[in-house]
Design an enzyme around this catalytic site. Structure first.
Site, PDB file in Angstrom:
ATOM      1  N   GLU A   1     143.570 -59.942  10.149  1.00  0.00           N
ATOM      2  CA  GLU A   1     141.632 -60.516  10.091  1.00  0.00           C
ATOM      3  C   GLU A   1     140.644 -59.823  11.059  1.00  0.00           C
ATOM      4  O   GLU A   1     141.148 -60.434  12.302  1.00  0.00           O
ATOM      5  CB  GLU A   1     141.478 -61.723   9.562  1.00  0.00           C
ATOM      6  CG  GLU A   1     139.554 -62.266   8.858  1.00  0.00           C
ATOM      7  CD  GLU A   1     139.282 -63.062   8.889  1.00  0.00           C
ATOM      8  OE1 GLU A   1     138.858 -63.636   8.145  1.00  0.00           O
ATOM      9  OE2 GLU A   1     139.979 -64.222   9.487  1.00  0.00           O
TER      10      GLU A   1
ATOM     11  N   LYS B   1     136.592 -61.461   0.862  1.00  0.00           N
ATOM     12  CA  LYS B   1     136.954 -63.104   1.304  1.00  0.00           C
ATOM     13  C   LYS B   1     136.020 -63.564   0.022  1.00  0.00           C
ATOM     14  O   LYS B   1     134.644 -63.233   0.176  1.00  0.00           O
ATOM     15  CB  LYS B   1     136.121 -63.245   2.389  1.00  0.00           C
ATOM     16  CG  LYS B   1     137.210 -64.178   3.324  1.00  0.00           C
ATOM     17  CD  LYS B   1     136.813 -64.411   5.035  1.00  0.00           C
ATOM     18  CE  LYS B   1     137.327 -65.630   5.380  1.00  0.00           C
ATOM     19  NZ  LYS B   1     137.517 -65.968   7.048  1.00  0.00           N
TER      20      LYS B   1
ATOM     21  N   CYS C   1     142.665 -65.310   5.091  1.00  0.00           N
ATOM     22  CA  CYS C   1     142.620 -66.847   5.903  1.00  0.00           C
ATOM     23  C   CYS C   1     141.880 -67.677   5.499  1.00  0.00           C
ATOM     24  O   CYS C   1     142.473 -68.400   4.456  1.00  0.00           O
ATOM     25  CB  CYS C   1     141.468 -66.352   7.675  1.00  0.00           C
ATOM     26  SG  CYS C   1     141.598 -66.809   8.297  1.00  0.00           S
TER      27      CYS C   1
END
Length: 532
Positions: free
Chosen positions: A265, A342, A376
């Protein structure tokens, strides 16, 4: 010699948009399928999904799955037995074929599309030596005559005796299906049937119905080589130097004949070190976002050049509406570029960079099957991975960026849980080191790894491979996707199959794009076959 006008073939993920359009044409009284549901149906059991193509246009679709008779022949609802429309309850050991969708374009009457699709199902059941086919058949005229019949059973008896017309049930009866009962509250959205359905079955005459054959899942090999890059954050003088570091690891992974390479990331943050002075948060985002076209182009060219699928970590990107999103660019070796935003920015991302969350998460079709990406923090929300697995993903990539061991362990432990509860592989990649002159990149902590379910076919402790902590390296491992299929069907525990679909579900809100809409099973085309 002229080309055949009609083709009946197995449905593919590329047919989803056409199938969704067919559903909208054919079914006016119920909401259409979501694209994600159709992807799940096809990915979870492609052998059971067929389409009819007439003069180049999709005019018929049917979906089915294998399932145990203990489930198929007992009372159930459509949501419960289909895994909320995704076909995710498909059981490779199931001894019955369950049909949960039959859709025919109403403009194709007289071409026997429905009959042809039923024949494909029947041939599949016979070839696999299954006991038969089951489904819930609609009763589309029931509401209209509700006051003149004594409930759904009386309506069915009248249809069988010829006293009540019903094109759907008559078609199914004519095709050798027999009713074994009435399913209550089968599909609440089907108001024309008053939410009832006729529980229909066809028994395979070529198998002994009293016998209980043991269908087993073969312990085959469907090998995929995964590479995860634990990347050192370092100062670079320009974009070309940054790209050189990335290409080095792509080259090495390709030399090892890897199918995928995953980067961390925010791996592009090192580009900010090329600035003359440390930028403010807003200035940093603007500077990074200007690199987006070059990053997409460079990763795509590398994927083609090195014949490898590249999961490009993530990169802050300014969207057309002006918001900044954290986006993973997935560049496949066929030249296509896919994006996964995300969904949940961390408090730090939201505060310092004003990063907003994306609105959708879906599988990406690759030459190694459907995959998913949870960036993440997203790996710490179980419903996201479950959504991807319902759509057919067996590998989930998790690019992450954590500054401490505590932060890393949150991602690691959650990813391990996702691997167990979804019986899938989780691939993690993080940054190490630090970046001078770049805010929020003071220190990094990572131990990139490839995690598996915890069961007999997999590595000890559920770890296929892992890197040394905080050292730049490439970690490579072979995984066998066939082990996932085996574990889901015959493993010590069967987390996916054992979900209580009668108690809980996840309802996704989707936009108004083509094919989106509230959850529901499409009904039959007017005047044609349907249900099941």
């Amino acid at each position: 010699m002229t080309k055949a006008r009609l083709e009946i073939r197995q449905a593919a993920p590329g047919d989803v948009a056409s199938i969704a359009a067919l559903v909208r044409r054919a079914y006016e009284d119920l909401p259409p399928y979501k694209h994600s549901e159709l992807r799940g149906q096809i990915n979870n059991y492609p052998e059971g999904c067929f389409i009819a193509v007439l003069d180049g246009k999709v005019v018929g679709y049917c979906a089915s799955m294998r399932i145990s008779g203990n489930i198929a022949l007992k009372p159930h609802s459509w949501d419960e037995i289909t895994g909320n429309g995704y076909g995710s309850r498909h059981d490779p050991k199931g001894d019955w074929l369950y049909g949960y969708e039959m859709c025919v374009d109403p403009k194709t009457r007289g071409t026997r599309i429905g009959r042809r699709l039923y024949e494909e199902r029947r041939r599949l059941a016979e070839r696999l030596e299954l006991k038969g086919i089951a489904f819930g058949g609609r009763m589309p005229n029931l509401k209209r005559v509700w006051r003149r019949v004594d409930g759904p059973q009386d309506y069915l008896d009248r249809v069988i005796s010829g006293k009540q017309p019903d094109p759907v049930l008559r078609f199914q009866l004519a095709n050798g299906f027999e009713p074994i009962g009435i399913l209550k509250n089968y599909l609440p959205e089907d108001q024309r049937s008053k939410a009832y359905a006729v529980h229909m079955i066809w028994r395979n005459p070529f198998v002994d119905q009293e016998d209980s054959p043991q269908h087993r899942v073969p312990r085959g090999v469907e090998s995929v080589r995964l590479a995860t890059c634990q990347l050192q954050a370092r100062a670079v003088k320009d974009f070309d130097e940054f790209l050189g570091h990335v290409e080095y690891f792509v080259d090495v992974a390709a030399d090892y004949e890897s199918d995928f390479i995953l980067f961390p990331e925010l791996f592009t943050l090192m580009l900010l070190s090329a600035e003359d002075e440390e930028l403010s948060s807003i200035e940093a985002i603007e500077a990074l976002s200007r690199y987006t076209p070059r990053i997409r182009k460079a990763l795509s060219e590398m994927a083609l050049k090195y014949n490898i699928n590249i999961v490009g970590g993530s990169h802050p990107t300014r969207m057309p509406d002006g918001d900044i999103h954290n986006v993973a660019y997935v560049c496949l070796r066929d030249g296509s570029i896919h994006e996964q935003e995300k969904i949940h920015p961390t408090p730090n991302e939201a505060y310092w960079w004003n990063i907003k969350g994306g609105d959708s998460i879906d599988v990406i079709q690759t030459d190694c099957g459907p995959i998913g990406v949870t960036i993440c923090y997203d790996s710490e929300f179980p419903e996201l991975t479950r959504r991807l697995v319902d759509e057919g993903a067996r590998i989930i990539f998790v690019p992450f960026c954590t500054d401490s061991r505590q932060g890393y362990m949150r991602v690691r432990y959650c990813a391990a849980a996702r691997a167990i509860e979804n019986q899938c592989f989780m691939v993690l990649s993080g940054n190490v080191g630090n970046l001078p002159n770049v805010a929020n990149m003071d220190i990094q902590y990572a131990q990139s790894c490839i995690l598996t379910p915890c069961d007999f076919p997999f590595a000890r402790d559920g770890i296929a491979a892992e890197a040394t902590e905080n050292v730049e390296t490439l970690t490579i491992s072979d995984v066998n996707l066939a082990d996932i299929a085996w574990a889901r069907a015959e493993g010590t525990v069967k987390n996916l199959a054992d979900r209580r679909f009668d108690l809980y579900r996840i309802e996704w809100e989707e936009g108004t794009a083509a094919g989106a809409g509230p959850h529901g099973l499409a009904p039959t085309a007017k005047g044609g076959p349907g249900g099941g």
